[in-house]
Design a protein around this motif. Structure first.
Motif, PDB file in Angstrom:
ATOM      1  N   TYR A 171      47.536  31.158  28.846  1.00  0.00           N
ATOM      2  CA  TYR A 171      47.155  32.219  29.694  1.00  0.00           C
ATOM      3  C   TYR A 171      46.222  33.122  28.876  1.00  0.00           C
ATOM      4  O   TYR A 171      46.603  33.511  27.857  1.00  0.00           O
ATOM      5  CB  TYR A 171      48.064  32.917  30.251  1.00  0.00           C
ATOM      6  CG  TYR A 171      49.399  32.152  31.090  1.00  0.00           C
ATOM      7  CD1 TYR A 171      49.456  32.236  32.423  1.00  0.00           C
ATOM      8  CD2 TYR A 171      50.402  31.605  30.261  1.00  0.00           C
ATOM      9  CE1 TYR A 171      50.270  31.609  33.117  1.00  0.00           C
ATOM     10  CE2 TYR A 171      51.380  30.662  30.935  1.00  0.00           C
ATOM     11  CZ  TYR A 171      51.349  30.865  32.146  1.00  0.00           C
ATOM     12  OH  TYR A 171      52.109  30.029  32.865  1.00  0.00           O
ATOM     13  N   SER A 172      45.251  33.356  29.318  1.00  0.00           N
ATOM     14  CA  SER A 172      44.032  34.287  28.680  1.00  0.00           C
ATOM     15  C   SER A 172      43.965  35.447  29.672  1.00  0.00           C
ATOM     16  O   SER A 172      43.752  35.424  30.519  1.00  0.00           O
ATOM     17  CB  SER A 172      42.795  33.732  28.233  1.00  0.00           C
ATOM     18  OG  SER A 172      43.059  32.509  27.493  1.00  0.00           O
ATOM     19  N   LEU A 173      44.308  36.559  28.815  1.00  0.00           N
ATOM     20  CA  LEU A 173      44.399  38.069  29.730  1.00  0.00           C
ATOM     21  C   LEU A 173      43.159  39.056  29.228  1.00  0.00           C
ATOM     22  O   LEU A 173      42.833  38.762  27.953  1.00  0.00           O
ATOM     23  CB  LEU A 173      45.599  38.809  29.500  1.00  0.00           C
ATOM     24  CG  LEU A 173      46.829  38.239  30.134  1.00  0.00           C
ATOM     25  CD1 LEU A 173      47.246  36.874  29.703  1.00  0.00           C
ATOM     26  CD2 LEU A 173      47.970  38.985  30.050  1.00  0.00           C
ATOM     27  N   SER A 174      42.605  39.636  30.077  1.00  0.00           N
ATOM     28  CA  SER A 174      41.779  40.744  29.899  1.00  0.00           C
ATOM     29  C   SER A 174      42.437  42.006  29.468  1.00  0.00           C
ATOM     30  O   SER A 174      43.720  41.927  29.171  1.00  0.00           O
ATOM     31  CB  SER A 174      41.059  41.209  31.264  1.00  0.00           C
ATOM     32  OG  SER A 174      42.336  41.901  32.023  1.00  0.00           O
ATOM     33  N   GLU A 176      42.590  44.561  30.498  1.00  0.00           N
ATOM     34  CA  GLU A 176      43.492  45.356  31.463  1.00  0.00           C
ATOM     35  C   GLU A 176      44.708  44.714  32.062  1.00  0.00           C
ATOM     36  O   GLU A 176      45.249  45.128  32.852  1.00  0.00           O
ATOM     37  CB  GLU A 176      42.532  45.618  32.637  1.00  0.00           C
ATOM     38  CG  GLU A 176      41.469  46.386  32.497  1.00  0.00           C
ATOM     39  CD  GLU A 176      40.449  45.801  31.556  1.00  0.00           C
ATOM     40  OE1 GLU A 176      39.472  46.576  30.903  1.00  0.00           O
ATOM     41  OE2 GLU A 176      39.972  44.635  31.753  1.00  0.00           O
ATOM     42  N   GLN A 178      44.822  41.683  33.244  1.00  0.00           N
ATOM     43  CA  GLN A 178      44.605  40.576  34.154  1.00  0.00           C
ATOM     44  C   GLN A 178      44.808  39.081  33.873  1.00  0.00           C
ATOM     45  O   GLN A 178      43.922  38.893  32.797  1.00  0.00           O
ATOM     46  CB  GLN A 178      43.524  40.800  35.118  1.00  0.00           C
ATOM     47  CG  GLN A 178      43.726  42.239  35.866  1.00  0.00           C
ATOM     48  CD  GLN A 178      42.315  42.528  36.506  1.00  0.00           C
ATOM     49  OE1 GLN A 178      41.457  41.958  36.094  1.00  0.00           O
ATOM     50  NE2 GLN A 178      42.257  43.588  37.247  1.00  0.00           N
ATOM     51  N   GLN A 180      43.108  35.908  33.495  1.00  0.00           N
ATOM     52  CA  GLN A 180      41.649  35.550  33.838  1.00  0.00           C
ATOM     53  C   GLN A 180      41.492  33.920  33.798  1.00  0.00           C
ATOM     54  O   GLN A 180      40.575  33.455  34.605  1.00  0.00           O
ATOM     55  CB  GLN A 180      40.649  36.267  33.003  1.00  0.00           C
ATOM     56  CG  GLN A 180      40.308  37.821  33.126  1.00  0.00           C
ATOM     57  CD  GLN A 180      39.471  38.358  32.375  1.00  0.00           C
ATOM     58  OE1 GLN A 180      39.187  37.953  31.352  1.00  0.00           O
ATOM     59  NE2 GLN A 180      38.681  39.168  33.070  1.00  0.00           N
ATOM     60  N   TYR A 181      42.365  33.359  32.922  1.00  0.00           N
ATOM     61  CA  TYR A 181      42.385  31.823  32.748  1.00  0.00           C
ATOM     62  C   TYR A 181      43.752  31.466  32.498  1.00  0.00           C
ATOM     63  O   TYR A 181      44.178  31.900  31.765  1.00  0.00           O
ATOM     64  CB  TYR A 181      41.279  31.620  31.422  1.00  0.00           C
ATOM     65  CG  TYR A 181      39.779  32.179  31.737  1.00  0.00           C
ATOM     66  CD1 TYR A 181      39.003  31.173  32.366  1.00  0.00           C
ATOM     67  CD2 TYR A 181      39.194  33.307  31.198  1.00  0.00           C
ATOM     68  CE1 TYR A 181      37.543  31.439  32.290  1.00  0.00           C
ATOM     69  CE2 TYR A 181      38.016  33.504  31.114  1.00  0.00           C
ATOM     70  CZ  TYR A 181      37.226  32.786  31.787  1.00  0.00           C
ATOM     71  OH  TYR A 181      35.732  33.125  31.836  1.00  0.00           O
ATOM     72  N   GLN A 182      43.792  30.248  33.347  1.00  0.00           N
ATOM     73  CA  GLN A 182      45.244  29.664  32.868  1.00  0.00           C
ATOM     74  C   GLN A 182      45.043  28.245  32.868  1.00  0.00           C
ATOM     75  O   GLN A 182      44.257  27.726  33.687  1.00  0.00           O
ATOM     76  CB  GLN A 182      46.035  29.698  34.051  1.00  0.00           C
ATOM     77  CG  GLN A 182      47.456  29.175  34.141  1.00  0.00           C
ATOM     78  CD  GLN A 182      48.269  29.540  35.227  1.00  0.00           C
ATOM     79  OE1 GLN A 182      48.252  30.762  35.942  1.00  0.00           O
ATOM     80  NE2 GLN A 182      49.627  28.654  35.454  1.00  0.00           N
ATOM     81  N   GLY A 268      37.480  32.173  27.532  1.00  0.00           N
ATOM     82  CA  GLY A 268      38.435  33.185  27.783  1.00  0.00           C
ATOM     83  C   GLY A 268      39.518  33.093  26.617  1.00  0.00           C
ATOM     84  O   GLY A 268      40.082  34.041  26.418  1.00  0.00           O
ATOM     85  N   ARG A 417      41.866  41.682  23.906  1.00  0.00           N
ATOM     86  CA  ARG A 417      42.264  40.513  24.850  1.00  0.00           C
ATOM     87  C   ARG A 417      43.438  39.508  24.282  1.00  0.00           C
ATOM     88  O   ARG A 417      43.324  39.435  22.961  1.00  0.00           O
ATOM     89  CB  ARG A 417      40.990  39.706  24.929  1.00  0.00           C
ATOM     90  CG  ARG A 417      39.764  40.224  25.476  1.00  0.00           C
ATOM     91  CD  ARG A 417      38.678  39.310  25.684  1.00  0.00           C
ATOM     92  NE  ARG A 417      38.880  38.103  26.684  1.00  0.00           N
ATOM     93  CZ  ARG A 417      38.723  38.082  28.017  1.00  0.00           C
ATOM     94  NH1 ARG A 417      38.124  39.222  28.461  1.00  0.00           N
ATOM     95  NH2 ARG A 417      39.309  36.992  28.652  1.00  0.00           N
ATOM     96  N   THR A 419      45.673  36.036  24.122  1.00  0.00           N
ATOM     97  CA  THR A 419      45.586  34.724  24.881  1.00  0.00           C
ATOM     98  C   THR A 419      47.249  34.254  24.409  1.00  0.00           C
ATOM     99  O   THR A 419      47.840  34.108  23.434  1.00  0.00           O
ATOM    100  CB  THR A 419      45.025  33.525  24.017  1.00  0.00           C
ATOM    101  OG1 THR A 419      43.636  33.871  24.546  1.00  0.00           O
ATOM    102  CG2 THR A 419      45.619  32.127  24.402  1.00  0.00           C
TER     103      THR A 419
END
Length: 456
Positions: A171-174, A176, A178, A180-182, A268, A417, A419
């Motif tokens: 899982y890659s998160l912003s 914030e 969120q 953004q990529y899974q 991501g 960011r 991951t």
């Protein structure tokens, strides 16, 4: 983010310096391990109990949060400390593991004891036996006194199995929080030398000039499905691996420049090839190895497997949306060895140096931070290991429970960011976590294999 290590850690190192005896504290660590497989005789009580170390402020079962993290600031690498203090990260505390056989695959630890003292570096800086043959298994330098010996053992065998396939959710998160990529991906490793379980041992005939075959293949989302990469590592640790890739939109296998190891494989991600196991590059493409400190540390080396979830998936918490960090368990590691290294074969590397903490009990990395070209904190890499045995449940590796990593954080300090990766039982297309099974080479670790996986 605060810089490495605090004055409190330096004070503690000075205070415990009198305990030092080789790699252990009260007696050489591997003498204690060789006697009964336990570490107790090597360390004083205050290094075996978080409750004793903190004078009762923190105990096993407690949760470390922003409210009490100052009590253990000197036991955390700087990025983890700031994540707890500023981003809502929490750490559950477990008792210190004293049985060395719970900290690595069984056969690997047996071989480490059996082959202790038989390794040396040849004139090219490669690890060989007394006779000059490739290494025969286990950690070559359990009594390491030099940083290059620690990194050599790690580079020789990442996952410490003859062959592994990890089923991974990423899982890659912003910043914030969120997602953004899974991704669903598989990661395969196979050792041609130093083999302990898969026949033939210790060498696979005709492959003695290679250290590792390793592949990664993506099964979801649809936009990345079929993307596959294969690394073929020479035994000579002065040479780069051959890197082949299958990208679906090209519909063919391409050979890639293998020295571009500081770029994400997929959009991501904050994870680079160079980050793998904190030693993702050939040993001598990094240099200026040095030990810069020793002392206790809190790290995730046990209790990371989640058998209560049918797919071993972990809960999350913290960050803006409550999902930035895995639910993690840490314990007091009596002795962590803090090392530094610099990328000497990468003229355009965005990294100026890395700092890696090794658990002196099993010589595995338990934390890593990198610094950018300006010398400022850049990225961090931390995770959990575990014996896959808990609450009467177990995932077996032959006659013994499986030991491996369970989940990882790869955090970009400068962009915020994150991951997250976790090892699960099964991902898309029925790909499952497996260990030491015949046929893994043909299935996952040849150019034909990545071509086949790329076209699924």
């Amino acid at each position: 983010m605060a810089d490495i290590p605090s004055m409190r850690r330096r004070d503690f190192l000075a205070r415990t310096a009198g305990y030092a005896a080789g790699a252990g504290m009260l007696m050489p660590l591997w003498e204690a391990i060789g006697a009964n497989g336990e570490i107790n005789r090597a360390y004083p009580d205050e290094l075996l109990s978080i409750e004793a170390y903190t004078k009762g402020r923190i105990s096993p079962g407690d949760l470390i949060t922003a409210d009490n993290v100052e009590h253990v600031k000197d036991l955390l690498e700087p990025v983890t400390y700031e994540q707890v203090r500023e981003m809502g990260r929490q750490l559950r505390v477990a008792p210190t593991t004293t049985d060395i056989m719970r900290l690595s695959p069984w056969e690997y630890m047996e071989a480490t004891v059996r082959n202790r003292g038989r390794a040396r570096f040849d004139d090219k800086g490669n690890v060989v036996t007394e006779e000059g043959r490739p290494w025969i298994g286990g950690h070559p330098f359990p009594d390491a006194t030099k940083a290059v010996e620690l990194f050599a053992g790690l580079t020789m065998s990442w996952g410490r199995h003859d062959a592994s396939v990890y089923a991974i959710r990423q899982y890659s998160l912003s910043p914030e929080g969120q997602v953004q990529y899974q991704y669903d991906l598989g990661w395969a490793e196979l050792a041609p030398v130093g083999r302990l379980v898969l026949e033939p041992t210790p060498y696979w005939d005709g492959h003695e000039d290679f250290l590792r075959y390793q592949s990664v293949f993506f099964l979801s989302p649809r936009s990345e499905r079929g993307t596959s990469f294969l690394n073929i590592w020479p035994y000579d640790q002065n040479a780069f691996p051959d890197l082949y890739g299958y990208l679906p939109h090209f519909r063919r296998i391409r050979q890639f420049p293998t020295n571009q190891r500081f770029e994400p494989l997929v959009p991501g991600s904050t994870l680079y090839l160079s980050d793998a196991w904190a030693a993702g590059d050939p040993l001598h493409t990094w240099g200026n190895y040095r030990i810069v400190g020793r002392g206790p540390m809190l790290a995730g080396v046990s209790n990371g497997w989640n058998p209560d979830h049918p797919n071993w998936e972990h809960g999350t918490h913290g960050g803006p949306e409550g999902n930035t960090f895995w639910n993690s368990t840490v314990e007091l590691v009596p002795e962590a060895i803090l090392t530094e290294a610099e990328p000497v074969a990468f003229t355009r590397a965005p990294v100026s140096k890395k700092r890696v903490w090794f658990d002196a009990r099993n010589m595995m990395p338990i934390g890593m931070v990198t610094y950018d070209r300006k010398g400022e904190l850049f990225r961090s890499f931390d995770g959990n290991y575990s014996l896959y045995e808990s609450g009467g449940k177990a995932f077996m590796d032959g006659d013994h429970p499986y030991w491996s990593w369970t989940h990882v954080h790869a955090f970009d300090v400068q962009t915020r960011r994150m991951t997250r990766l976790e090892q699960v039982r099964e991902i898309s297309d029925g790909v499952t976590t497996r260990v030491n099974e015949p046929g893994m080479y043909e299935q996952y670790l040849t150019r034909n294999a990545i071509l086949r996986m790329g076209r699924i």
